[in-house]
Scaffold this motif. Structure first.
Motif, PDB file in Angstrom:
ATOM      1  N   LYS A  26       0.806  -1.226   0.000  1.00 49.24           N
ATOM      2  CA  LYS A  26       0.000   0.000   0.000  1.00 49.24           C
ATOM      3  C   LYS A  26       0.839   1.277   0.000  1.00 49.24           C
ATOM      4  O   LYS A  26       0.289   2.387  -0.097  1.00 49.24           O
ATOM      5  N   GLU A  27       2.161   1.160   0.121  1.00 46.22           N
ATOM      6  CA  GLU A  27       3.002   2.357   0.149  1.00 46.22           C
ATOM      7  C   GLU A  27       3.350   2.867  -1.252  1.00 46.22           C
ATOM      8  O   GLU A  27       3.824   3.989  -1.400  1.00 46.22           O
ATOM      9  N   TRP A  28       3.127   2.046  -2.270  1.00 48.21           N
ATOM     10  CA  TRP A  28       3.460   2.480  -3.624  1.00 48.21           C
ATOM     11  C   TRP A  28       2.545   3.608  -4.082  1.00 48.21           C
ATOM     12  O   TRP A  28       1.336   3.586  -3.836  1.00 48.21           O
ATOM     13  N   GLN A  29       3.150   4.584  -4.767  1.00 51.93           N
ATOM     14  CA  GLN A  29       2.434   5.719  -5.382  1.00 51.93           C
ATOM     15  C   GLN A  29       2.736   5.671  -6.874  1.00 51.93           C
ATOM     16  O   GLN A  29       3.864   5.931  -7.298  1.00 51.93           O
ATOM     17  N   ILE A  30       1.716   5.313  -7.671  1.00 48.28           N
ATOM     18  CA  ILE A  30       1.935   5.038  -9.094  1.00 48.28           C
ATOM     19  C   ILE A  30       0.912   5.792  -9.940  1.00 48.28           C
ATOM     20  O   ILE A  30      -0.281   5.786  -9.633  1.00 48.28           O
ATOM     21  N   ALA A  31       1.395   6.415 -11.004  1.00 50.42           N
ATOM     22  CA  ALA A  31       0.509   7.021 -12.001  1.00 50.42           C
ATOM     23  C   ALA A  31       0.814   6.416 -13.356  1.00 50.42           C
ATOM     24  O   ALA A  31       1.970   6.406 -13.796  1.00 50.42           O
ATOM     25  N   CYS A  32      -0.201   5.872 -14.019  1.00 43.52           N
ATOM     26  CA  CYS A  32      -0.084   5.374 -15.384  1.00 43.52           C
ATOM     27  C   CYS A  32      -0.675   6.436 -16.318  1.00 43.52           C
ATOM     28  O   CYS A  32      -1.878   6.711 -16.253  1.00 43.52           O
ATOM     29  N   LEU A  33       0.171   7.025 -17.137  1.00 45.19           N
ATOM     30  CA  LEU A  33      -0.257   8.124 -18.011  1.00 45.19           C
ATOM     31  C   LEU A  33      -0.469   7.593 -19.419  1.00 45.19           C
ATOM     32  O   LEU A  33       0.474   7.140 -20.074  1.00 45.19           O
ATOM     33  N   ARG A  34      -1.715   7.636 -19.865  1.00 41.33           N
ATOM     34  CA  ARG A  34      -2.060   7.130 -21.192  1.00 41.33           C
ATOM     35  C   ARG A  34      -1.974   8.277 -22.200  1.00 41.33           C
ATOM     36  O   ARG A  34      -2.865   9.116 -22.312  1.00 41.33           O
ATOM     37  N   TYR A  35      -0.860   8.291 -22.947  1.00 42.05           N
ATOM     38  CA  TYR A  35      -0.624   9.349 -23.934  1.00 42.05           C
ATOM     39  C   TYR A  35      -1.503   9.150 -25.157  1.00 42.05           C
ATOM     40  O   TYR A  35      -1.770   8.025 -25.572  1.00 42.05           O
ATOM     41  N   PHE A  36      -1.831  10.292 -25.788  1.00 41.53           N
ATOM     42  CA  PHE A  36      -2.440  10.233 -27.108  1.00 41.53           C
ATOM     43  C   PHE A  36      -1.324  10.466 -28.151  1.00 41.53           C
ATOM     44  O   PHE A  36      -0.384   9.680 -28.195  1.00 41.53           O
ATOM     45  N   ASN A  37      -1.325  11.488 -28.964  1.00 40.06           N
ATOM     46  CA  ASN A  37      -0.312  11.590 -30.032  1.00 40.06           C
ATOM     47  C   ASN A  37       0.646  12.753 -29.789  1.00 40.06           C
ATOM     48  O   ASN A  37       0.340  13.892 -30.162  1.00 40.06           O
ATOM     49  N   PRO A  38       1.795  12.496 -29.183  1.00 39.80           N
ATOM     50  CA  PRO A  38       2.746  13.580 -28.904  1.00 39.80           C
ATOM     51  C   PRO A  38       3.390  14.106 -30.189  1.00 39.80           C
ATOM     52  O   PRO A  38       3.846  13.332 -31.030  1.00 39.80           O
ATOM     53  N   VAL A  39       3.415  15.417 -30.308  1.00 36.78           N
ATOM     54  CA  VAL A  39       4.049  16.080 -31.461  1.00 36.78           C
ATOM     55  C   VAL A  39       4.642  17.401 -30.991  1.00 36.78           C
ATOM     56  O   VAL A  39       4.467  17.797 -29.846  1.00 36.78           O
ATOM     57  N   GLY A  40       5.324  18.088 -31.886  1.00 41.83           N
ATOM     58  CA  GLY A  40       5.897  19.385 -31.542  1.00 41.83           C
ATOM     59  C   GLY A  40       7.305  19.249 -30.997  1.00 41.83           C
ATOM     60  O   GLY A  40       7.899  18.177 -30.970  1.00 41.83           O
ATOM     61  N   ALA A  41       7.860  20.386 -30.572  1.00 41.62           N
ATOM     62  CA  ALA A  41       9.234  20.450 -30.085  1.00 41.62           C
ATOM     63  C   ALA A  41       9.345  21.573 -29.072  1.00 41.62           C
ATOM     64  O   ALA A  41       8.435  22.399 -28.935  1.00 41.62           O
ATOM     65  N   HIS A  42      10.473  21.629 -28.367  1.00 43.30           N
ATOM     66  CA  HIS A  42      10.698  22.730 -27.435  1.00 43.30           C
ATOM     67  C   HIS A  42      10.783  24.039 -28.206  1.00 43.30           C
ATOM     68  O   HIS A  42      11.259  24.086 -29.342  1.00 43.30           O
ATOM     69  N   GLU A  43      10.325  25.104 -27.574  1.00 41.87           N
ATOM     70  CA  GLU A  43      10.243  26.402 -28.258  1.00 41.87           C
ATOM     71  C   GLU A  43      11.609  26.924 -28.695  1.00 41.87           C
ATOM     72  O   GLU A  43      11.703  27.764 -29.598  1.00 41.87           O
ATOM     73  N   SER A  44      12.682  26.421 -28.078  1.00 38.81           N
ATOM     74  CA  SER A  44      14.028  26.841 -28.476  1.00 38.81           C
ATOM     75  C   SER A  44      14.413  26.291 -29.848  1.00 38.81           C
ATOM     76  O   SER A  44      15.329  26.818 -30.505  1.00 38.81           O
ATOM     77  N   GLY A  45      13.761  25.197 -30.256  1.00 36.40           N
ATOM     78  CA  GLY A  45      14.136  24.524 -31.494  1.00 36.40           C
ATOM     79  C   GLY A  45      15.404  23.700 -31.376  1.00 36.40           C
ATOM     80  O   GLY A  45      15.920  23.201 -32.379  1.00 36.40           O
ATOM     81  N   LEU A  46      15.898  23.514 -30.150  1.00 40.16           N
ATOM     82  CA  LEU A  46      17.148  22.779 -29.942  1.00 40.16           C
ATOM     83  C   LEU A  46      16.929  21.294 -29.693  1.00 40.16           C
ATOM     84  O   LEU A  46      17.844  20.495 -29.855  1.00 40.16           O
TER      85      LEU A  46
END
Length: 334
Positions: free
Chosen positions: A167-187
């Protein structure tokens, strides 16, 4: 907080590492570089002007992983390591089960050895399978139609069993959809090794002359323009979802599931036309046969993440395309 990112040198991992470092956390990346580049680390550190630890290794190497967790005094883990191409998972199912399921078990065992019980797991909307209804919410039946989706669902089930047993475990399962894009720096942006599987890197290779044109798989779906519609989420919104989940998990034991998506859907041609506007370039394309298993449309209901994590997407399709174009231009020079 001292945070380990498995697979942290990849597309989602590098953006998450940057965000965590800028938020004041000490980040250590563990990656075998099978689908990423060591040069990404320098670019991330250049943007945030902070030191980020790195260990090269495979998550199936439990002994090495345990040592890294202990030596870096890790307090929480974000698990992003794994193979992720849906089509390839059908061609190489054992390789996918070994990397994604066996690798996750190895990580859990290493965490148990060191006494770390906070974990954010990179899951996928692929676990839902064919939609019974839309938008997908977290209560939608799970019936994945390919080995990759089954990998993700099996790891979720393992984590649920783990949280019941301890019971001590803290878990989040994140169900992604469609990741796109980039950091605003373009790096930093999406930069897969080999032939890309995702739409935006393929567009980038067309723009940079590495591919003659873009293949669009089917234009006879029951959508306004006939091409498939998807829930595209900016990678920095996705990174912010990881930080929000990590913060919320403190004091919230158990295994929790959250959709991370925009709640909207755009067609392939929508995305293509927005990118053409951002870049000022026409992207040549051809329509080819549908791929087996592709759905006409899917998108998220992300109300649960907003209610509990205080998270929702901020960036629009224009932000996705503008940041992608900047990254593609910069990658052309490197």
């Amino acid at each position: 907080m001292n945070i380990l990112l498995t697979g942290g040198m990849g597309y989602i991992g590098s953006h998450t590492a940057l965000l965590l470092a800028n938020a004041g956390h000490q980040v250590h990346i563990y990656d075998n570089l099978c689908n990423s580049n060591i040069g990404t680390l320098d670019r991330v550190q250049k943007i945030c002007s902070k030191s980020i630890g790195f260990s090269e290794g495979d998550v199936r190497d439990t002994e090495k992983l345990t040592k890294v967790l202990r030596d870096a005094k890790i307090e929480a883990v974000i698990h992003l390591a794994g193979l992720k191409a849906v089509g390839e998972s059908s061609q190489k199912p054992i390789e996918y089960y070994a990397n994604n399921v066996q690798g996750s078990i190895s990580l859990i065992q290493a965490m148990q050895m060191v006494g770390i019980k906070t974990l954010v797991f990179s899951s996928s909307a692929t676990v839902y399978g064919d939609p019974v209804y839309l938008p997908y919410d977290e209560d939608h039946p799970t019936s994945p139609t390919n080995p990759y989706g089954r990998n993700k669902l099996q790891v979720e089930e393992i984590l649920r069993d783990l949280s019941v047993s301890d019971k001590e475990w803290q878990i989040a399962c994140l169900r992604y959809f469609n990741p796109v894009g980039a950091h605003e720096s373009g790096l930093i942006g999406e930069d897969p090794n080999g032939i890309p599987n995702n739409l935006m890197p393929v567009i980038g290779q067309v723009v940079n002359g590495k591919l003659p044109l873009l293949n669009i798989f089917g234009d006879d779906y029951d959508t306004p323009d006939g091409t498939g519609k998807r829930d595209y989420i900016h990678v920095m919104d996705l990174a912010e979802g990881h930080l929000a989940a990590l913060i919320w998990l403190q004091g919230n034991p158990g295994c929790h599931t959250f959709n991370l998506g925009s709640g909207d859907s755009y067609s392939v041609l929508d995305l293509l036309h927005h990118f053409e506007k951002a870049s000022g370039q026409k992207i040549p394309y051809q329509i080819v046969e549908r791929r087996p298993g592709d759905l006409p449309e899917y998108y998220a209901k992300a109300d649960k993440a907003e209610k509990f994590l205080g998270w929702k997407t901020k960036r629009k399709l224009s932000d996705i395309c503008n940041s992608s174009w900047l990254w593609i231009k910069n990658s052309r020079k490197s």
